[in-house]
Design a protein around this motif. Sequence first.
Motif, short mmCIF file in Angstrom:
data_model
loop_
_atom_site.label_atom_id
_atom_site.label_comp_id
_atom_site.label_asym_id
_atom_site.label_seq_id
_atom_site.Cartn_x
_atom_site.Cartn_y
_atom_site.Cartn_z
N LEU A 51 11.58 3.75 -5.54
CA LEU A 51 10.34 3.93 -6.29
C LEU A 51 10.50 4.88 -7.47
CD1 LEU A 51 7.81 4.17 -3.30
CD2 LEU A 51 8.43 2.16 -4.66
N ASP A 52 11.65 5.56 -7.56
CA ASP A 52 11.94 6.46 -8.68
C ASP A 52 10.84 7.51 -8.88
OD1 ASP A 52 14.41 5.25 -9.41
OD2 ASP A 52 13.32 3.65 -10.46
N LEU A 53 10.47 8.15 -7.78
CA LEU A 53 9.41 9.16 -7.86
C LEU A 53 9.85 10.38 -8.66
CD1 LEU A 53 8.23 9.09 -4.13
CD2 LEU A 53 7.44 7.69 -6.06
N ILE A 54 11.14 10.69 -8.60
CA ILE A 54 11.70 11.82 -9.34
C ILE A 54 12.89 11.31 -10.16
CG2 ILE A 54 12.83 14.08 -9.23
CD1 ILE A 54 9.95 14.21 -8.36
N ASP A 55 12.85 11.56 -11.44
CA ASP A 55 13.95 11.20 -12.33
C ASP A 55 14.77 12.46 -12.58
OD1 ASP A 55 15.68 10.39 -14.30
OD2 ASP A 55 14.14 9.98 -15.80
N PHE A 56 16.00 12.51 -12.06
CA PHE A 56 16.84 13.69 -12.22
C PHE A 56 17.17 13.96 -13.69
CE2 PHE A 56 18.98 13.73 -7.72
CZ PHE A 56 17.74 13.99 -7.16
N GLU A 57 16.99 12.98 -14.55
CA GLU A 57 17.25 13.15 -15.98
C GLU A 57 15.95 13.29 -16.79
OE1 GLU A 57 19.95 13.78 -17.30
OE2 GLU A 57 21.61 12.84 -16.21
N MET A 58 14.88 13.64 -16.10
CA MET A 58 13.58 13.78 -16.78
C MET A 58 13.64 14.87 -17.84
SD MET A 58 9.88 14.50 -14.97
CE MET A 58 10.29 16.20 -14.53
N PRO A 59 13.10 14.63 -19.05
CA PRO A 59 13.09 15.67 -20.08
C PRO A 59 12.32 16.91 -19.63
CG PRO A 59 12.52 13.53 -21.01
CD PRO A 59 12.51 13.36 -19.52
N SER A 60 12.65 18.03 -20.23
CA SER A 60 11.92 19.28 -19.96
C SER A 60 10.74 19.36 -20.92
CB SER A 60 12.85 20.48 -20.17
OG SER A 60 12.12 21.68 -20.08
N VAL A 114 3.61 15.83 0.87
CA VAL A 114 4.45 15.10 -0.08
C VAL A 114 3.96 15.30 -1.51
CG1 VAL A 114 5.08 12.79 -0.85
CG2 VAL A 114 5.30 13.39 1.55
N LYS A 115 2.68 15.30 -1.71
CA LYS A 115 2.14 15.47 -3.07
C LYS A 115 2.61 16.78 -3.69
CE LYS A 115 -2.32 15.59 -5.53
NZ LYS A 115 -3.80 15.62 -5.35
N ASP A 170 0.82 -1.21 0.00
CA ASP A 170 0.00 0.00 0.00
C ASP A 170 0.86 1.26 0.00
OD1 ASP A 170 -2.38 -1.39 -0.06
OD2 ASP A 170 -2.65 -1.37 2.11
N ILE A 171 1.95 1.25 0.77
CA ILE A 171 2.83 2.42 0.81
C ILE A 171 3.44 2.66 -0.57
CG2 ILE A 171 5.06 3.24 1.68
CD1 ILE A 171 4.29 2.05 4.40
N GLU A 172 3.93 1.62 -1.19
CA GLU A 172 4.57 1.78 -2.50
C GLU A 172 3.55 2.24 -3.55
OE1 GLU A 172 8.36 -1.24 -2.09
OE2 GLU A 172 6.55 -1.98 -3.10
N LYS A 173 2.34 1.75 -3.48
CA LYS A 173 1.31 2.20 -4.41
C LYS A 173 0.93 3.65 -4.13
CE LYS A 173 -0.86 -2.26 -5.48
NZ LYS A 173 -2.04 -3.12 -5.25
N ALA A 174 0.85 4.01 -2.87
CA ALA A 174 0.45 5.38 -2.51
C ALA A 174 1.46 6.39 -3.01
CB ALA A 174 0.29 5.49 -0.99
N PHE A 175 2.75 6.13 -2.79
CA PHE A 175 3.78 7.08 -3.20
C PHE A 175 3.93 7.16 -4.72
CE2 PHE A 175 5.04 7.12 1.23
CZ PHE A 175 5.58 8.38 1.39
N THR A 176 3.48 6.14 -5.43
CA THR A 176 3.58 6.16 -6.89
C THR A 176 2.24 6.47 -7.55
OG1 THR A 176 3.33 3.74 -6.88
CG2 THR A 176 5.57 4.61 -7.00
N PHE A 177 1.30 7.00 -6.78
CA PHE A 177 0.00 7.47 -7.29
C PHE A 177 -0.81 6.33 -7.92
CE2 PHE A 177 2.68 11.18 -7.02
CZ PHE A 177 1.83 12.16 -6.53
N GLU A 231 -1.33 13.90 0.74
CA GLU A 231 -1.59 15.21 1.32
C GLU A 231 -1.59 15.16 2.85
OE1 GLU A 231 -5.23 16.58 -0.37
OE2 GLU A 231 -4.50 16.44 -2.43
N THR A 232 -1.64 13.98 3.41
CA THR A 232 -1.63 13.85 4.88
C THR A 232 -0.21 13.74 5.44
OG1 THR A 232 -1.67 11.41 5.02
CG2 THR A 232 -3.77 12.53 4.66
N ILE A 233 0.77 13.57 4.57
CA ILE A 233 2.16 13.40 5.02
C ILE A 233 2.83 14.76 4.94
CG2 ILE A 233 4.33 12.18 4.64
CD1 ILE A 233 2.71 9.99 3.23
N ARG A 234 3.08 15.36 6.10
CA ARG A 234 3.58 16.73 6.18
C ARG A 234 5.09 16.76 6.29
NH1 ARG A 234 0.59 20.57 4.30
NH2 ARG A 234 2.12 21.92 5.28
N LEU A 235 5.67 17.79 5.67
CA LEU A 235 7.11 18.00 5.67
C LEU A 235 7.40 19.47 5.94
CD1 LEU A 235 7.64 16.30 2.19
CD2 LEU A 235 8.03 15.16 4.39
#
Length: 324
Positions: free
Chosen positions: A230-239, A190-191, A74-81, A89-93
């Motif tokens: 989970l690769d939520l952010i790809d630092f090499e993502m195209p613009s 987090v979102k 469930d955690i892995e599915k939640a973080f990957t939408f 939205e409930t996970i505060r930073l």
Amino acid sequence: MPKNNNLEPVKLPMPIRFDEKPDFEFKNDLENIKVTLVDYTPWESIIRYLPGYVNATWADEPEETYSMAQVVDDIEKAFTFKTLPSILETIRLTFRIEGISVQDVTHLIRHRTFSFSAQCTGDRWLSHTTAVIPESIENSPEFLERYKDLTRQCRELYAEMIDSRKISIMDARLILNKNHDNFYYASMNVKDLLAFCKQRIDRQIQPKSDNIIAYQMYLELCRAYPIAHLDLIDFEMPSFHYIKNARNGHATNLYFPEENSDKFEWNEKDFIYQDYRENINGTNPPEGPTKFQKMFQEYKNQLEEWKIASKQYMDHLAGRGEDE
């Protein structure tokens, strides 16, 4: 009420710095940035409430306990939408972002879904605040000393006006450059953080300082939670915005597309600078990678290490692979 000078004077929250000569350092603008995750929803809490939250749609009654295998899934599915997105939205930073210029501040506070606490300029003296310098100017001897000298002159005039006791800090600060550093506290869920990072890692449109802030914020997220794999952010993502708009006449085309964004036909004259971003690095740049490239590689290496560690941790937590 009448004036009463017999009262004990209030102790003000900031140091009073009349008659102090400006004394400050110059530092590289990227190396001066430091992002720290100062508070966040505990991992133990997420494990406890997340499964019930994302599975509530189909439950006859709220459940209190789940197997660790389901918790991890469930955690892995939640973080990957891949499940109810409002859970993120409930996970505060809350971050402290230090060493950023006034220009960086203007970019940061555009994100209206964030909450901010600002280090302000009208409530304290700025005579001794660090001044930042981009690498391209550091690599340009004919401009560097003038840059420093004008910064010093502005600081000296600022201090002299305040010391007159006839010009307030509020008014004197208008003479200051954009290059004095600041710190901000930024709080979000987090979102919204992931949306910020995906926008600000864009190397074609965003300034290098925005990239560095976004990289550090994402790394802090991965330091707090075992999610790097989970690769939520790809630092090499195209613009994607750049790719879509570079040829439509409604974009500020600064540089040639880097390899990850070279997805369209283009003319060299489409761009303000007929070169790649990292080549626009001053009039006398040294050989080898730029400071940004070095930092970028360090961040990528760190992320790769954490991907391995987070995958191992989550597999162990879920009991995956134990019977193999």
